[in-house]
Design an enzyme around this catalytic site. Sequence first.
Site, short mmCIF file in Angstrom:
data_model
loop_
_atom_site.label_atom_id
_atom_site.label_comp_id
_atom_site.label_asym_id
_atom_site.label_seq_id
_atom_site.Cartn_x
_atom_site.Cartn_y
_atom_site.Cartn_z
N GLU A 16 1.59 -9.52 11.58
CA GLU A 16 1.43 -9.16 10.16
C GLU A 16 2.79 -8.83 9.53
O GLU A 16 3.12 -9.28 8.44
CB GLU A 16 0.50 -7.94 10.06
CG GLU A 16 0.20 -7.51 8.64
CD GLU A 16 -0.78 -6.33 8.56
OE1 GLU A 16 -1.09 -5.74 9.62
OE2 GLU A 16 -1.22 -6.01 7.45
N ASP B 284 0.79 -1.24 0.00
CA ASP B 284 0.00 0.00 0.00
C ASP B 284 0.83 1.29 0.00
O ASP B 284 0.60 2.17 -0.80
CB ASP B 284 -0.92 0.03 1.22
CG ASP B 284 -1.90 -1.14 1.26
OD1 ASP B 284 -1.75 -2.10 0.50
OD2 ASP B 284 -2.84 -1.07 2.07
C1 DGY Z 1 -6.50 -1.70 3.79
O1 DGY Z 1 -7.67 -1.79 4.12
O2 DGY Z 1 -5.67 -0.92 4.30
C2 DGY Z 1 -6.01 -2.62 2.79
O3 DGY Z 1 -4.63 -2.67 2.70
C3 DGY Z 1 -6.66 -2.40 1.47
O4 DGY Z 1 -6.41 -3.54 0.75
#
Ligand code: DGY
Length: 418
Positions: free
Chosen positions: A385, A161
Amino acid sequence: MGSHTSLDREAQNILRQNDRGGYTVPTDGLYPYQWNWDSVFAALGFSTFDLPRAWQEIHTLITGQWDNGMVPHILFHQDNEGYYPGPEIWGCNGPIPSSGISQPPVAATFVRRIYEGDPETGRAHLEKLFKPMQDWHRWFMTWRLDRGAVCVTHPWESGRDNAPDWDGTMERIDPVGVGEYKRRDTSHVSSDMRPTKFDYDRYIWLVQLGRRLGWDDAKLLEENPFRVADPTMTFILLRASRDLAALADVLGAPRDEIDGWISTLETGAASLWNDKIKCFDGRDAITGDFSGSISNASFLCWYAGIHSDEMLAHLHRITASCAYGVPSLDPRDPRFDAKRYWRGPVWGMMNTMIGTGLAEMGYRKEADALATNTADLISRHGFAEYFDPSDGTPAGGGVFTWTAAIWLAWASPSARAV
Ligand code: DGY
């Protein structure tokens, strides 16, 4: 530190706990739906102890496939108040409420691996899954290429992200009219481990743009200012297409189209080489500018079947500079941020793909070292994670599906004894 067999049991329990009946959530709370590549990693983990459940995971993912072949990055199987942006914000019309973007297509690779573990029961599943996977790959090849490399149209699509690969492109976006919204991610996890408001405004603005254009690929191609040729997508689709071609052989299906994709993607992978930093890098498809980052996605080259001595030199330098590798960004990079998601932390599933590639390309010593280092990280710091590469501090979601899955399928001493 638990023994590896008790950690194996713990990892199995995590998959069971995150199972919502036919699909697995990445973690309770922060990610309450079926995420595309998380789910395929879950299938890989399940395949080590519950093969029918592994196959079911992939079949459930495919039920969300759109008519144009795209398999969405999130399937919203049920309502959840604790997540934003939910299905009403995405405004999509697929067979299951979903997001309007995809995610790195690891499916063909792990379907092949699960199939080869038990071809007899796998055959019927393969027959059902082959065409949907081929349609999905064709969608990428039709809509997402730039000089043969695969572009992402939203940072979430890459799965990385807030990687610095997108910084230049995100700066060019003015999120005008994005309006008020309430983030939910920072109510589950500390905000210094998550993307900034600058990024989030643009994430939401891009979702609003896609919705306004009815998620029409041709219109998005014209109007979306976010189009970045991504090492994650390019290497993963190249690798997955090699596996899809092998599966075509198993089924006696024609493979010419897939072979064509492989050679296009090989050219595309070469176009990601940034000679200034001697590394595979993200490239803005609109401006042609490289991002200048040595990321953990750069090291997926071996997984895609591409040799590079220069990448091996980067790997040696970077893994020697931190306790736990492979960090998502070179710690020498001024943008490095040890706990902020994809700007520094170590991700076990990326290590699995990097290590698999290294082993296949004959770098046994590096592959073993990475698996041992990852096993050490997880056994000391749990199934988080992601982790701080300097000392292993766990970050993000706590009890994470793909970390448990890759423990079972790759990092655990029991996986390596097989
Ligand atoms: C989030 O919700 O932050 C996810 O990474 C989107 O896929």
